[in-house]
Scaffold this motif. Sequence first.
Motif, PDB file in Angstrom:
ATOM      1  N   ALA A  38     -43.520   4.273  25.413  1.00  9.99           N
ATOM      2  CA  ALA A  38     -42.338   5.223  26.087  1.00  9.99           C
ATOM      3  C   ALA A  38     -42.783   6.492  25.977  1.00  9.99           C
ATOM      4  N   ALA A  39     -43.388   7.073  24.837  1.00  4.67           N
ATOM      5  CA  ALA A  39     -43.629   8.396  24.692  1.00  4.67           C
ATOM      6  C   ALA A  39     -44.868   8.851  25.969  1.00  4.67           C
ATOM      7  N   GLU A  40     -46.014   7.981  25.981  1.00  7.51           N
ATOM      8  CA  GLU A  40     -47.104   8.209  26.870  1.00  7.51           C
ATOM      9  C   GLU A  40     -46.564   8.197  28.247  1.00  7.51           C
ATOM     10  N   ILE A  41     -45.777   7.245  28.452  1.00  2.00           N
ATOM     11  CA  ILE A  41     -45.157   7.345  30.102  1.00  2.00           C
ATOM     12  C   ILE A  41     -44.551   8.348  30.275  1.00  2.00           C
ATOM     13  N   ALA A  42     -43.533   8.960  29.401  1.00  2.00           N
ATOM     14  CA  ALA A  42     -42.743  10.182  29.344  1.00  2.00           C
ATOM     15  C   ALA A  42     -43.757  11.404  29.721  1.00  2.00           C
ATOM     16  N   ARG A  43     -44.647  11.570  28.726  1.00  2.00           N
ATOM     17  CA  ARG A  43     -45.489  12.557  28.764  1.00  2.00           C
ATOM     18  C   ARG A  43     -46.383  12.719  30.041  1.00  2.00           C
ATOM     19  N   LEU A  44     -46.896  11.557  30.494  1.00  2.00           N
ATOM     20  CA  LEU A  44     -47.674  11.514  31.762  1.00  2.00           C
ATOM     21  C   LEU A  44     -46.755  11.904  32.885  1.00  2.00           C
ATOM     22  N   ALA A  45     -45.665  11.241  33.036  1.00  2.00           N
ATOM     23  CA  ALA A  45     -44.708  11.573  34.117  1.00  2.00           C
ATOM     24  C   ALA A  45     -44.421  13.025  34.236  1.00  2.00           C
ATOM     25  N   ASN A  46     -44.082  13.605  33.089  1.00  2.00           N
ATOM     26  CA  ASN A  46     -43.764  15.158  33.093  1.00  2.00           C
ATOM     27  C   ASN A  46     -44.935  15.828  33.639  1.00  2.00           C
ATOM     28  N   ALA A  47     -46.184  15.446  33.057  1.00  2.00           N
ATOM     29  CA  ALA A  47     -47.347  16.224  33.532  1.00  2.00           C
ATOM     30  C   ALA A  47     -47.586  15.883  34.828  1.00  2.00           C
ATOM     31  N   ALA A  48     -47.598  14.989  35.519  1.00  2.00           N
ATOM     32  CA  ALA A  48     -47.762  14.828  37.118  1.00  2.00           C
ATOM     33  C   ALA A  48     -46.601  15.513  37.900  1.00  2.00           C
ATOM     34  N   ARG A  49     -45.244  15.503  37.505  1.00  2.00           N
ATOM     35  CA  ARG A  49     -44.427  16.258  38.253  1.00  2.00           C
ATOM     36  C   ARG A  49     -44.401  17.673  38.035  1.00  2.00           C
ATOM     37  N   ASN A  50     -44.929  18.193  36.974  1.00  2.00           N
ATOM     38  CA  ASN A  50     -45.139  19.658  36.806  1.00  2.00           C
ATOM     39  C   ASN A  50     -46.861  20.229  37.225  1.00  2.00           C
ATOM     40  N   GLY A  51     -47.273  19.116  37.714  1.00  2.00           N
ATOM     41  CA  GLY A  51     -48.719  19.516  38.250  1.00  2.00           C
ATOM     42  C   GLY A  51     -49.795  19.769  37.101  1.00  2.00           C
TER      43      GLY A  51
END
Length: 424
Positions: free
Chosen positions: A316-329
């Motif tokens: 869950a933490a890794e999914i959230a981290r990666l999604a946030n990184a992708a959305r913020n470029g």
Amino acid sequence: MGTHVIKMPDIGEGIAEVELSQWHVKVGDLVVEDQVLADVMTDKAMVDIPSPVHGKVIALGGQPGEVMAVGSVLISIEVEGAGNLKESAAPAPVKEAPAPVAPKVEAVVESKPAAAPSPTKVCQGPVVAREAGDRPLASPAVRKHALDLGIQLRLVRGSGPAGRVLHEDLDAYLAQGQSNASAPAANAYARRNDEEQIPVIGMRRKIAQRMQESTQRAAHFSYVEEIDVTAIEELRAHLNDKHGASRGKLTLLPFLVRALVVALRDFPQMNARYDDEAQVIHRLGAVHVGVATQSDVGLMVPVVRHAEARSLWDSAAEIARLANAARNGKASRDELSGSTITLTSLGALGGIVSTPVLNLPEVAIVGVNKIVERPMVVKGQVVIRKMMNLSSSFDHRVVDGMDAALFIQAIRGLLEQPATLFVE
């Protein structure tokens, strides 16, 4: 005075040419060090090109959508003094899209007489009138915030470096009572004959190419099955009530990742990449789950590596981290490549059925549809259950229909009896 010539950088990985995606400046603009000048698109990610100098833009070396060779002239900037005859490295990029490395920039100086650039003016106040096509500098997070607030970003005065619009500038704009709500409403019944032409370039071009390649090369077939997720949703709610404050809230996605990991033990042919040129299937022991994520620049697939070794909360933490990184470029190339199987979900917008496109060279993609409450017959009684469809696609060149159906049925069994997710 001199001229600082910035050449198309060597991004590395043997890339000989890149696509010029977008200019953030125009001829005559004054620029400062570290200001983003342009976006260029490689095969894997968008990279921002920052300015290594202060000066005035005097020439642009290409048009958006143009494919340029590494080493060709990208932009010429008029600078004070004789300039720097040595090759200079660009400062760390200001990321509008995934850019894991700061590109190398070559500088060439040609001495020529020119008028000194006038100093940059600092303007106060939250409102500014830009031309309709003049794209203001702002991060993807600020652009999304402005969109959510209904603010036209071009009307907001930026207080950051080189006029970059910050979150505080949006707050100041709202405090002045300026928003789209104050604009006069258009006549809902007026005839329109306008037409807008939107070039398919940059990330959108790469997405189009990959989708077209996938549908042309792979023999897609889809399989849809409905799943009763009542039990696993009850488990998720219980775990969130008990551990949410200390470990973080769980969505359904980490449970789905766990289900994939367990099901793949019996169906290793789904955790594979197919090299159709060499006619070789590469089955992998490691489960690297790509999680399709929508960002401001288009669809990206960050990768949860070694999902087989992660707990629910770790996933869950890794999914959230990666999604946030992708959305913020801010996702790196490594974080956007190397998946072995992909999970795609639109959450509440997931619809009833979808037909996901394979993320080549993978051979399977599992699509998650929305959860709905429906009356179902359980042991002869009509009861309300939470139901969800899985719409999954496979490469029929290497995956048989029976195996695909059995694989999805295995996932169904795991999700409907969630205790089996954790039985070794």
